[in-house]
Design a protein around this motif. Sequence first.
Motif, PDB file in Angstrom:
ATOM      1  N   SER A 241       0.823  -1.202   0.000  1.00 19.52           N
ATOM      2  CA  SER A 241       0.000   0.000   0.000  1.00 19.52           C
ATOM      3  C   SER A 241       0.863   1.260   0.000  1.00 19.52           C
ATOM      4  N   GLY A 242       0.575   2.174  -0.945  1.00 18.39           N
ATOM      5  CA  GLY A 242       1.316   3.418  -1.069  1.00 18.39           C
ATOM      6  C   GLY A 242       2.399   3.384  -2.120  1.00 18.39           C
ATOM      7  N   ALA A 243       2.728   2.195  -2.628  1.00 16.73           N
ATOM      8  CA  ALA A 243       3.742   2.073  -3.683  1.00 16.73           C
ATOM      9  C   ALA A 243       3.090   2.279  -5.046  1.00 16.73           C
ATOM     10  N   TRP A 244       3.842   2.893  -5.977  1.00 12.38           N
ATOM     11  CA  TRP A 244       3.314   3.152  -7.319  1.00 12.38           C
ATOM     12  C   TRP A 244       4.342   2.802  -8.372  1.00 12.38           C
ATOM     13  N   ASN A 245       3.836   2.357  -9.498  1.00  9.54           N
ATOM     14  CA  ASN A 245       4.665   2.084 -10.668  1.00  9.54           C
ATOM     15  C   ASN A 245       4.239   3.021 -11.780  1.00  9.54           C
ATOM     16  N   SER A 246       5.186   3.785 -12.300  1.00  8.60           N
ATOM     17  CA  SER A 246       4.925   4.700 -13.402  1.00  8.60           C
ATOM     18  C   SER A 246       5.514   4.096 -14.669  1.00  8.60           C
ATOM     19  N   VAL A 247       4.632   3.650 -15.553  1.00  8.97           N
ATOM     20  CA  VAL A 247       5.044   2.978 -16.782  1.00  8.97           C
ATOM     21  C   VAL A 247       5.034   4.011 -17.914  1.00  8.97           C
ATOM     22  N   LEU A 248       6.205   4.334 -18.419  1.00 12.88           N
ATOM     23  CA  LEU A 248       6.310   5.344 -19.474  1.00 12.88           C
ATOM     24  C   LEU A 248       6.807   4.706 -20.758  1.00 12.88           C
ATOM     25  N   GLY A 249       5.901   4.627 -21.708  1.00 18.32           N
ATOM     26  CA  GLY A 249       6.249   4.153 -23.043  1.00 18.32           C
ATOM     27  C   GLY A 249       5.667   5.138 -24.034  1.00 18.32           C
ATOM     28  N   PHE A 381      10.016   3.346 -11.778  1.00 11.85           N
ATOM     29  CA  PHE A 381       9.913   3.688 -13.194  1.00 11.85           C
ATOM     30  C   PHE A 381      10.107   2.424 -14.022  1.00 11.85           C
ATOM     31  N   THR A 382       9.148   2.123 -14.902  1.00 12.45           N
ATOM     32  CA  THR A 382       9.309   1.051 -15.875  1.00 12.45           C
ATOM     33  C   THR A 382       8.818   1.550 -17.231  1.00 12.45           C
ATOM     34  N   GLY A 383       8.808   0.674 -18.215  1.00 14.43           N
ATOM     35  CA  GLY A 383       8.443   1.070 -19.573  1.00 14.43           C
ATOM     36  C   GLY A 383       9.690   1.380 -20.384  1.00 14.43           C
ATOM     37  N   GLY A 384       9.515   1.486 -21.684  1.00 13.45           N
ATOM     38  CA  GLY A 384      10.661   1.708 -22.568  1.00 13.45           C
ATOM     39  C   GLY A 384      11.459   2.950 -22.259  1.00 13.45           C
ATOM     40  N   ILE A 398      11.662  16.679 -11.184  1.00 11.94           N
ATOM     41  CA  ILE A 398      10.392  17.401 -11.336  1.00 11.94           C
ATOM     42  C   ILE A 398       9.365  16.904 -10.322  1.00 11.94           C
ATOM     43  N   LEU A 399       9.342  15.606 -10.076  1.00  8.76           N
ATOM     44  CA  LEU A 399       8.403  15.059  -9.095  1.00  8.76           C
ATOM     45  C   LEU A 399       8.813  15.386  -7.667  1.00  8.76           C
ATOM     46  N   GLY A 400      10.093  15.621  -7.460  1.00  8.94           N
ATOM     47  CA  GLY A 400      10.584  15.953  -6.125  1.00  8.94           C
ATOM     48  C   GLY A 400      10.499  14.787  -5.150  1.00  8.94           C
ATOM     49  N   ARG A 401      10.670  13.561  -5.668  1.00 10.08           N
ATOM     50  CA  ARG A 401      10.608  12.392  -4.797  1.00 10.08           C
ATOM     51  C   ARG A 401      11.525  11.302  -5.344  1.00 10.08           C
ATOM     52  N   PRO A 402      12.032  10.430  -4.470  1.00 10.00           N
ATOM     53  CA  PRO A 402      12.927   9.365  -4.940  1.00 10.00           C
ATOM     54  C   PRO A 402      12.202   8.407  -5.875  1.00 10.00           C
ATOM     55  N   ALA A 403      12.980   7.711  -6.690  1.00  9.00           N
ATOM     56  CA  ALA A 403      12.434   6.708  -7.598  1.00  9.00           C
ATOM     57  C   ALA A 403      13.454   5.592  -7.758  1.00  9.00           C
ATOM     58  N   ARG A 404      12.989   4.485  -8.315  1.00  8.97           N
ATOM     59  CA  ARG A 404      13.878   3.352  -8.535  1.00  8.97           C
ATOM     60  C   ARG A 404      13.557   2.719  -9.882  1.00  8.97           C
ATOM     61  N   VAL A 405      14.547   2.039 -10.458  1.00  9.44           N
ATOM     62  CA  VAL A 405      14.374   1.392 -11.760  1.00  9.44           C
ATOM     63  C   VAL A 405      14.818  -0.063 -11.617  1.00  9.44           C
ATOM     64  N   PRO A 406      13.940  -1.031 -11.914  1.00 10.50           N
ATOM     65  CA  PRO A 406      14.324  -2.447 -11.802  1.00 10.50           C
ATOM     66  C   PRO A 406      15.159  -2.920 -12.979  1.00 10.50           C
ATOM     67  N   GLU A 407      15.802  -4.089 -12.806  1.00  8.14           N
ATOM     68  CA  GLU A 407      16.583  -4.677 -13.893  1.00  8.14           C
ATOM     69  C   GLU A 407      15.679  -5.104 -15.045  1.00  8.14           C
ATOM     70  N   GLN A 408      14.614  -5.815 -14.731  1.00 15.57           N
ATOM     71  CA  GLN A 408      13.674  -6.307 -15.734  1.00 15.57           C
ATOM     72  C   GLN A 408      12.407  -5.463 -15.678  1.00 15.57           C
ATOM     73  N   ILE A 409      11.947  -5.003 -16.823  1.00  9.59           N
ATOM     74  CA  ILE A 409      10.762  -4.148 -16.838  1.00  9.59           C
ATOM     75  C   ILE A 409       9.661  -4.755 -17.709  1.00  9.59           C
TER      76      ILE A 409
END
Length: 490
Positions: A241-249, A381-384, A398-409
């Motif tokens: 709860s509270g976690a989000w995934n932003s998929v940008l393609g 962050f995932t997506g191409g 711009i979001l002003g918050r930490p983010a992470r990128v996984p190995e496999q998306i």
Amino acid sequence: MMFEGEAEAWLGIDLGTQSVRALLVTADGTVLGSGTAPLTGRRDGVRHEQDPGEWWAAVCTASRAAMSSLRGRGSIGGLAVCGTSGTVLLTDAQGRPLTPGLMYDDGRAVEEAARVGMQTSWALPKALWLLDAHGWREGRGQVARVAHQPDVITAQLTGGVVIPTDSSHALKTGYEAEREAWPPQLAHLGEVLPEVVRPGTRLGEVCPAAAEATGIPAGTPVVAGMTDGCAAQIASGALRSGAWNSVLGTTLVLKGASARPVRDEAGVVYNHRAPDGSWLPGGASSVGAGALPTVADPAELAELDGRAAAYEPSGALTYPLASPGERFPFLAPDATAFTLGTPASEADSWAAVLQGVAFTERLCLDYLRSLGAPIDGPLTFTGGAARSAYWNQLRTDILGRPARVPEQIEPALGMAVLAAYGAGPGGRALSEVADGMVRIRTLLEPRASHTARFAEPYARLVDELETRGWLPTPLATHTRTRLNQDTIDS
């Protein structure tokens, strides 16, 4: 039976628009094998169809490639399949396709969509269109059943006649996830609608004929899957709860986790039911990398990103819709892309699009906050577009918050995780299984000085969207209040 040095692996299958992808993954996230096979479709104006037979042929090719690397390295514990959300077809009583698959962006069901109050991209309008087109309502046609893209594959894998669909794919066919039932207004469709189970439910086992065709051992458990968007969310590990995934393609999709559904009277946020009964709210915007000029050379992309760094902020303000109309964070069918000001160069124009997408992403998060959605967990962050290190850092700033990128998306990884949850040892939460299988590659931190320099253009975009009548004033006011508070806090 496994021998020393072997590992149990889980197979995820992703039915995409352009290809089928199969990924074989161990419980610690090691990829043992992968395979892919292309898909083709028929496009003609608003029409977009695919041949269900081609889906199965591609699954066979991709699965055999993924399974070929398993010999002597372990055994397979189960599999799950995801498909494109909103893709639908009709089958006969034996589960054999009667029609082509109407893809998620097939736009022929305009009248049906208006009648049921849904977008044409949803599955129910297309299912009603198919039933009308094939004479079901007048009783002239064969006995027909509504099916979703993965249902065709799971039926082939298990050798079953008609097996249940999952509630994730059924959501856009009108299934009520809170009641876990079809709504009363669809009662007239009777057995035309499939039985529905939660994702992660065991559906059956791979039959001998499917084993020979796919290379997947007979007896392998087949688990109910989810839509490709939910599969990508599982692959990101954004399940607490509270976690989000932003998929940008081509476009931008935000999907999160919540203990309760996120209520949205505007209807731009919808809620999938997670396998454990919690909720996966989300929304899909029309902005994204599709607004950028096509650049095939990775070296040229990196060079453009590097030059764009000199324009922070850009001299132009861009609202970068990849296609007309907006769906999230507001509903505006008449919205169009626009640019205020004149970019100083090609690099400045490139920077304006990158920044415009990130501004919209921030507005999406502001909207979710205004609805009371929990958004205080990690952002992934995932997506191409997550392959762009510069864009990842820019979005973080711009979001002003930490983010992470996984190995496999890939969504296929999410289905391997779901297979491990559904067919593996019991008593584990899906988030626990994902913690072991999802590997984080990069951790990003916002740079306060960079966040501050983007506050003014973000505020101008909010003002412009409100002035054009697309962004509701209450949301614009909420966003400005948040921005002012963030500025004071910084």
